[in-house]
Design a protein around this motif. Structure first.
Motif, PDB file in Angstrom:
ATOM      1  N   ARG A 240      13.537  -3.207  -8.760  1.00 50.10           N
ATOM      2  CA  ARG A 240      13.094  -2.291  -9.808  1.00 50.10           C
ATOM      3  C   ARG A 240      11.868  -2.841 -10.546  1.00 50.10           C
ATOM      4  N   ALA A 241      11.868  -4.146 -10.757  1.00 49.21           N
ATOM      5  CA  ALA A 241      10.718  -4.753 -11.438  1.00 49.21           C
ATOM      6  C   ALA A 241       9.445  -4.634 -10.602  1.00 49.21           C
ATOM      7  N   HIS A 242       9.622  -4.541  -9.301  1.00 48.27           N
ATOM      8  CA  HIS A 242       8.473  -4.469  -8.403  1.00 48.27           C
ATOM      9  C   HIS A 242       8.079  -3.025  -8.061  1.00 48.27           C
ATOM     10  N   ALA A 243       8.781  -2.062  -8.626  1.00 51.42           N
ATOM     11  CA  ALA A 243       8.449  -0.659  -8.380  1.00 51.42           C
ATOM     12  C   ALA A 243       7.242  -0.247  -9.215  1.00 51.42           C
ATOM     13  N   PHE A 244       6.532   0.781  -8.753  1.00 47.40           N
ATOM     14  CA  PHE A 244       5.375   1.269  -9.512  1.00 47.40           C
ATOM     15  C   PHE A 244       5.108   2.718  -9.143  1.00 47.40           C
ATOM     16  N   THR A 245       4.320   3.361  -9.990  1.00 45.94           N
ATOM     17  CA  THR A 245       4.049   4.786  -9.795  1.00 45.94           C
ATOM     18  C   THR A 245       2.734   5.003  -9.042  1.00 45.94           C
ATOM     19  N   VAL A 246       2.786   5.875  -8.072  1.00 49.05           N
ATOM     20  CA  VAL A 246       1.590   6.261  -7.329  1.00 49.05           C
ATOM     21  C   VAL A 246       1.380   7.764  -7.522  1.00 49.05           C
ATOM     22  N   ASN A 247       0.159   8.125  -7.852  1.00 46.91           N
ATOM     23  CA  ASN A 247      -0.170   9.545  -8.006  1.00 46.91           C
ATOM     24  C   ASN A 247      -0.806  10.078  -6.730  1.00 46.91           C
ATOM     25  N   VAL A 248      -0.330  11.221  -6.314  1.00 46.81           N
ATOM     26  CA  VAL A 248      -0.865  11.889  -5.112  1.00 46.81           C
ATOM     27  C   VAL A 248      -1.511  13.195  -5.562  1.00 46.81           C
TER      28      VAL A 248
ATOM     29  N   TYR B  40       0.832  -1.195   0.000  1.00 49.37           N
ATOM     30  CA  TYR B  40       0.000   0.000   0.000  1.00 49.37           C
ATOM     31  C   TYR B  40       0.868   1.246   0.000  1.00 49.37           C
ATOM     32  N   PRO B  41       0.566   2.248  -0.804  1.00 50.33           N
ATOM     33  CA  PRO B  41      -0.486   2.259  -1.828  1.00 50.33           C
ATOM     34  C   PRO B  41      -0.200   1.218  -2.906  1.00 50.33           C
ATOM     35  N   ALA B  42      -1.253   0.681  -3.479  1.00 47.96           N
ATOM     36  CA  ALA B  42      -1.093  -0.291  -4.550  1.00 47.96           C
ATOM     37  C   ALA B  42      -1.009   0.431  -5.886  1.00 47.96           C
ATOM     38  N   PRO B  43      -0.388  -0.212  -6.878  1.00 51.41           N
ATOM     39  CA  PRO B  43      -0.403   0.389  -8.211  1.00 51.41           C
ATOM     40  C   PRO B  43      -1.846   0.470  -8.705  1.00 51.41           C
ATOM     41  N   ASP B  44      -2.133   1.458  -9.471  1.00 53.20           N
ATOM     42  CA  ASP B  44      -3.456   1.612 -10.084  1.00 53.20           C
ATOM     43  C   ASP B  44      -4.551   1.981  -9.092  1.00 53.20           C
ATOM     44  N   VAL B  45      -4.176   2.192  -7.838  1.00 55.07           N
ATOM     45  CA  VAL B  45      -5.161   2.760  -6.935  1.00 55.07           C
ATOM     46  C   VAL B  45      -5.366   4.169  -7.470  1.00 55.07           C
TER      47      VAL B  45
ATOM     48  N   GLY C  57       1.720  14.903  -6.767  1.00 55.84           N
ATOM     49  CA  GLY C  57       2.737  14.541  -7.752  1.00 55.84           C
ATOM     50  C   GLY C  57       2.755  13.042  -7.991  1.00 55.84           C
ATOM     51  N   ALA C  58       3.675  12.621  -8.841  1.00 56.90           N
ATOM     52  CA  ALA C  58       3.830  11.195  -9.150  1.00 56.90           C
ATOM     53  C   ALA C  58       5.061  10.659  -8.421  1.00 56.90           C
ATOM     54  N   TYR C  59       4.896   9.544  -7.776  1.00 56.69           N
ATOM     55  CA  TYR C  59       5.978   8.945  -6.991  1.00 56.69           C
ATOM     56  C   TYR C  59       6.230   7.524  -7.482  1.00 56.69           C
ATOM     57  N   MET C  60       7.474   7.256  -7.867  1.00 49.84           N
ATOM     58  CA  MET C  60       7.842   5.888  -8.240  1.00 49.84           C
ATOM     59  C   MET C  60       8.312   5.183  -6.975  1.00 49.84           C
ATOM     60  N   MET C  61       7.459   4.286  -6.466  1.00 48.60           N
ATOM     61  CA  MET C  61       7.731   3.672  -5.167  1.00 48.60           C
ATOM     62  C   MET C  61       8.424   2.323  -5.319  1.00 48.60           C
ATOM     63  N   ALA C  62       9.412   2.093  -4.469  1.00 48.77           N
ATOM     64  CA  ALA C  62      10.140   0.829  -4.473  1.00 48.77           C
ATOM     65  C   ALA C  62      10.593   0.525  -3.050  1.00 48.77           C
ATOM     66  N   SER C  63      10.829  -0.741  -2.766  1.00 46.63           N
ATOM     67  CA  SER C  63      11.394  -1.118  -1.474  1.00 46.63           C
ATOM     68  C   SER C  63      12.557  -2.069  -1.707  1.00 46.63           C
ATOM     69  N   ARG C  64      13.473  -2.087  -0.726  1.00 43.61           N
ATOM     70  CA  ARG C  64      14.703  -2.878  -0.875  1.00 43.61           C
ATOM     71  C   ARG C  64      15.119  -3.375   0.504  1.00 43.61           C
ATOM     72  N   VAL C  65      15.174  -4.681   0.671  1.00 42.09           N
ATOM     73  CA  VAL C  65      15.485  -5.273   1.972  1.00 42.09           C
ATOM     74  C   VAL C  65      16.963  -5.637   2.042  1.00 42.09           C
ATOM     75  N   THR C  66      17.501  -5.552   3.260  1.00 42.14           N
ATOM     76  CA  THR C  66      18.851  -6.056   3.552  1.00 42.14           C
ATOM     77  C   THR C  66      18.706  -7.103   4.643  1.00 42.14           C
ATOM     78  N   ASP C  67      19.335  -8.284   4.452  1.00 41.87           N
ATOM     79  CA  ASP C  67      19.172  -9.336   5.460  1.00 41.87           C
ATOM     80  C   ASP C  67      20.241  -9.224   6.541  1.00 41.87           C
ATOM     81  N   SER C  68      20.136 -10.103   7.527  1.00 45.34           N
ATOM     82  CA  SER C  68      21.013 -10.005   8.699  1.00 45.34           C
ATOM     83  C   SER C  68      22.476 -10.266   8.346  1.00 45.34           C
TER      84      SER C  68
END
Lengths: 408, 94
Positions: free
Chosen positions: A399-407, A300-305, A366-377
């Motif tokens: 990057r493949a899992h990133a998506f744009t959210v409009n606010v 959340y936010p999901a793409p295409d919301v 605005g438009a936000y390209m959202m992405a997340s990136r995990v680091t393990d222990s």
């Protein structure tokens, strides 16, 4: 006579690195009210649930086919554990008849490749040990829909995954009780209880997978999932659980467990679920689809919301290390140019589980390209891009899992 | 001889023949398709899946999931079975 003297003590200590206490893990949050699923799945979501999983939460699921059913991104929730009613389905071939769960304790497992091979019932297995592990169950093809090459197979997005609590007997305790492995065994080979019809070569369709014998440390033969008997649709009465490995390796309705010198030559091991470079056919010389990599994504936010309302937004998702606990998650709102550290929410359930995370952000229009990136222990960072492979397996790239959210 | 444009019925007969007999192993061992009298259970029911013709072509040529490819079938056999399965399962109408 076959029991090692320290076995009982070991059971009590529950030394498996993924073991945990489940007390207090209650209150699964729901976020379904927020958004519909993403566009590519919209048409598929209109199909009704097939009868064998009529008990599931239809509003939470995308029915690709009767044997491939995905959890909507918005239904993955923030409660850390995935309810069975929302968990994805992926069956390689038709399940055995549901009558196999009429008397669960009577289910028979043949154990081979040990000094005293024999067949044990679930009732007998229940006397040999007990452990509980939280583990991400993720289809090997989860994220396939984001590979640019559009590999054949279900175009899973993020919802062919769930975080679940499994209880059963440690496989190592079963092996020890049968005298230990015979010499030279290098793999754990599990065979599912699906019936193969006459007229086809069983090796072409049988669900039989081999994993390295090192997995003996944490593997379970599980009869409970989330505190209830493993649903037939998810492999009950008995499922092999290999923590840290992708979905296909957790054999449902397991009927044979063998320690073996070599990998099985069943097609599902030899020429499927291989990481083949794009343009080549899968074959046994290529790496098998086994352990999962660090991976996270935003729910959340999901793409295409539609446009998200300006102001404070709770950006949340899930993060897993695969085989090591997640240590931190960073979130980017500008497509990976800058990152901010998110906060974990909910309990740490060990190295094989995922953890929900949140980043609170005060967003202007605005438009936000959202992405997340995990680091393990261990310091392993989620890759930016997983190279395409023929089968479309193990897509973990942020990057493949990133998506744009409009606010607005 | 009068040249006759193949009707749907004639095409169905050819496709059914490939589905039941020419393909080895027979599609009917694994799949249910009521029109062909096929009651296989190990693979998806085609009556439920309702694949369109391109999807059948793809599955037969390349294999999909547990289903192996059928390299011994000719292009015309593949086209026949694809249009037949799509029509008989209802996938062509999707």
């Amino acid at each position: 006579m076959n029991n090692h003297p320290d076995l009982a003590r070991r059971r009590l200590l529950a030394t498996g690195s993924g073991a945990l206490a489940v007390a207090g893990l209650t209150g699964v949050s729901r976020v379904t009210a927020q958004t519909p699923q993403t566009a590519p799945a919209a048409a598929a979501s209109q199909k009704p649930l097939p009868p064998y999983i009529a008990w599931k939460d239809a509003d939470a699921l995308i029915v690709h086919t009767p044997t491939t059913v995905e959890t909507k991104r918005t239904a993955l929730g923030t409660g850390a554990i995935t309810p069975a009613e929302r968990l994805y389905i992926r069956n390689n071939i038709a399940a055995p008849d549901v009558s196999i769960v009429a008397n669960r304790d009577a289910w028979q497992l043949s154990v081979e490749g040990v000094r005293q091979p024999r067949t044990l019932s679930v009732a007998e297995l229940k006397t040999l040990g007990l452990e509980t592990v939280a583990m991400v169950l993720q289809c090997s093809g989860n994220g396939r829909g984001y590979f640019p090459s559009k590999p054949n197979g279900t175009k899973w997005q993020v919802g062919a995954a769930g975080n679940l609590i499994w209880s059963g007997v440690p496989l190592r305790a079963v092996v020890e009780s049968l005298g230990g492995p015979t010499a030279g065994m290098r793999f754990i080979t599990g065979t599912g209880g699906e019936a193969v019809p006459a007229g086809i070569d069983p090796k072409t369709v049988i669900v039989e997978r081999s994993v390295p014998i090192t997995a003996l440390g944490d593997a379970l033969l599980a009869w409970e999932m989330n505190g209830a008997p493993v649903p037939h649709a998810h492999g009950g009465p008995l499922r092999l659980i290999v923590p840290g490995y992708s979905g296909v390796n957790h054999i449902k309705y397991i009927k044979r467990l063998a320690l073996t010198r070599d990998e099985t030559d069943a097609a599902i091991q030899a020429t499927r679920y291989r990481l083949a470079p794009l343009g080549t056919k899968e074959n046994p010389s290529q790496p098998a689809v086994w352990e999962m990599d660090p991976k996270s994504w935003i729910n959340y936010p999901a793409p295409d919301v539609g446009p998200v309302k300006r102001g404070w937004v709770q950006i949340h998702g899930v993060a897993m290390g695969g085989t090591q606990a997640p240590r931190k998650v960073d979130v980017s709102l500008d497509g990976g140019t800058t990152w901010r550290e998110a906060s974990f929410i909910g309990p740490n359930m060990g190295r094989y589980a995922w953890r929900p995370f949140v980043l609170q952000a005060d967003l202007k229009p605005g438009a936000y390209m959202m992405a997340s990136r995990v680091t393990d222990s261990q310091g392993r960072v989620q890759v930016e891009t997983t190279p395409d492979n023929t089968g479309g397996y193990l897509n973990s790239g942020w990057r493949a899992h990133a998506f744009t959210v409009n606010v607005a | 001889m009068v040249c006759v444009i193949a009707s749907a019925g004639a095409t169905d007969d050819a496709g059914r023949q490939v589905f039941l007999k020419d393909a080895t192993p027979s599609c009917a061992i694994c799949h249910t398709l009521a029109e062909a009298g096929a009651t296989g259970k190990i693979g998806p029911s085609l009556d439920e899946l309702k694949p369109d013709a391109p999807r059948v072509v793809q599955a037969v040529k390349a294999g999909i999931g547990a289903m192996p490819p059928y390299p011994q079938l000719s292009e015309s056999q593949i086209q026949a079975i694809a249009s037949y399965v799509a029509r008989a399962s209802g996938g062509a109408a999707k």
